[in-house]
Scaffold this active site. Structure first.
Site, PDB file in Angstrom:
ATOM      1  N   GLY A   1     -93.239  45.341 -40.731  1.00 32.58           N
ATOM      2  CA  GLY A   1     -93.036  45.789 -39.363  1.00 32.58           C
ATOM      3  C   GLY A   1     -91.513  46.360 -39.279  1.00 32.58           C
TER       4      GLY A   1
ATOM      5  N   LYS B   1     -94.431  64.506 -43.781  1.00 35.24           N
ATOM      6  CA  LYS B   1     -95.471  63.853 -42.609  1.00 35.24           C
ATOM      7  C   LYS B   1     -94.344  64.018 -41.332  1.00 35.24           C
ATOM      8  CE  LYS B   1     -95.989  59.193 -41.556  1.00 35.24           C
ATOM      9  NZ  LYS B   1     -96.435  57.939 -41.668  1.00 35.24           N
TER      10      LYS B   1
ATOM     11  N   ASP C   1     -89.161  49.172 -39.525  1.00 31.30           N
ATOM     12  CA  ASP C   1     -88.814  50.457 -40.090  1.00 31.30           C
ATOM     13  C   ASP C   1     -87.815  51.284 -39.237  1.00 31.30           C
ATOM     14  OD1 ASP C   1     -90.330  50.536 -37.775  1.00 31.30           O
ATOM     15  OD2 ASP C   1     -91.965  51.756 -38.619  1.00 31.30           O
TER      16      ASP C   1
END
Ligand code: NAD
Length: 320
Positions: free
Chosen positions: A219, A66, A221
């Site tokens: 949240g 990704k 990361d």
């Protein structure tokens, strides 16, 4: 090679198919059949971030990346600040097999991860869902979570109260009452708490969390972000998607650095899915899922999108 554009994703991958794809991926990671490659993340200047998350699932036949990031100028252009695209490859030959829009898939796979943790770790009698955060991801998180328990109410807190309307509208859409609350009340009432903010210091303090709570910390990361006090992880049973990410860039980075949590005490949720770990062991236990977001989640949902798009005639084929 197939192309599945962003515009086709909404009608293809739903919460259940994202849940199934991500759960299979977490299970494969824990069996050692799949692993994530090191994350690359670079600042491009002017607040822009760009990077890659990638991995291989030998048994699930997934190889890919990704690519994407955060582009703060996009809001002025009328397009989302977060942009991502998934590229899939044949693991045997390395030839590209698909290019898939990754924006909606990112929200779906992130919500799937926390909902898997609710399914596997929350008390069976959980009734109140607490939301900390009211940004783009929060609505997806709520929608996926309420599928896992018979929640009767949603309560929420956000640093920017004007954004709470997103939580209220999502709860209304789901047929659940919503109440905006202070953090004391959120901790006292919620059986399951999802944190999904860009906070860089603890929002929830140790005293807020009562026995039996399940927290999905979604949240954090990135190095330096933090949503809950390290002491909470110190007294909780901590699970994650991938231990290496959890201790470096996930919520657990702070508790590990403070010596409150040993890396060896963190369990991959895949071990619970595979039956190697029992998960919650008592009604009083505090469980934390540190959802850091791994590349294999992206590959799993993108592969599902390609499969469904081909079946429904929505994928475009191009020669390579
Ligand atoms: P968003 O920009 O739409 O919303 C940001 C949220 O954080 C809002 O609720 C805002 O009020 C809150 N916030 C901002 N600054 C804050 C601060 N200093 N303290 C406390 N709260 C603050 O973002 P989003 O798309 O909803 O993403 C939320 C977070 O989730 C981000 O940190 C993002 O990087 C992360 N994320 C994680 C994964 C994963 O797999 N774990 C996937 C996608 C996004």
């Amino acid at each position: 090679m197939w192309i599945v554009p962003e515009s086709a994703i909404a009608g293809l991958v739903d919460e259940q198919s994202a849940f199934d794809a991500v759960e299979a991926t977490f299970a494969a990671m824990s069996r050692g059949d799949a692993y994530n490659f090191p994350v690359v993340r670079e600042g491009l200047g002017e607040g822009r971030q760009y990077g890659f998350k990638s991995g291989l699932d030998r048994v699930g036949n997934l190889l890919g990346v990704k690519s994407g990031g955060y582009f703060p100028g996009n809001a002025a252009r009328g397009i989302p600040n977060h942009q991502s695209t998934v590229f899939l490859f044949d693991p045997d030959s390395g030839r590209p097999t698909a290019m898939v829009g990754g924006n909606l898939l990112t929200a779906l796979r992130t919500a799937a991860a926390s909902s898997i943790s609710v399914a596997r770790l929350a008390r069976a009698d959980a009734k109140v869902l607490g939301m900390v955060g009211a940004g783009h991801q929060s609505a997806f998180q709520m929608r996926a979570a309420v599928r896992q328990r018979d929640f009767e109410k949603v309560i929420g807190w956000n640093l920017h109260p004007d954004m709470l309307s997103r939580l209220a509208e999502t709860a209304q859409d789901l047929g659940l009452p919503f109440e905006a609350v202070e953090l004391d009340q959120l901790g006292a009432e919620a059986d399951v708490i999802i944190t999904i903010t860009s906070s860089d210091k603890p929002i929830l303090q140790d005293a807020h969390i009562r026995p039996g709570t399940h927290l999905a910390c979604m949240g954090t990361d990135t190095i330096g972000k933090q949503e809950v006090a390290a002491e909470i992880l110190g007294r909780a049973t901590v699970f994650t998607d991938e231990v290496a990410q959890s201790v470096t860039l996930g919520e657990a980075q702070h508790a590990v650095a403070a010596g409150l949590l040993a890396q060896e005490a963190i369990t991959e949720i895949g071990a619970v899915i595979n039956g190697g770990h029992p998960g919650r062991s008592s009604a009083d236990e505090i469980t934390v899922f540190d959802g850091t977001g791994v590349g294999l989640q992206d590959l799993a949902v993108a592969s599902k999108a390609v499969e469904l798009a081909i079946a429904r005639g929505l994928a475009q084929e191009v020669a390579v």
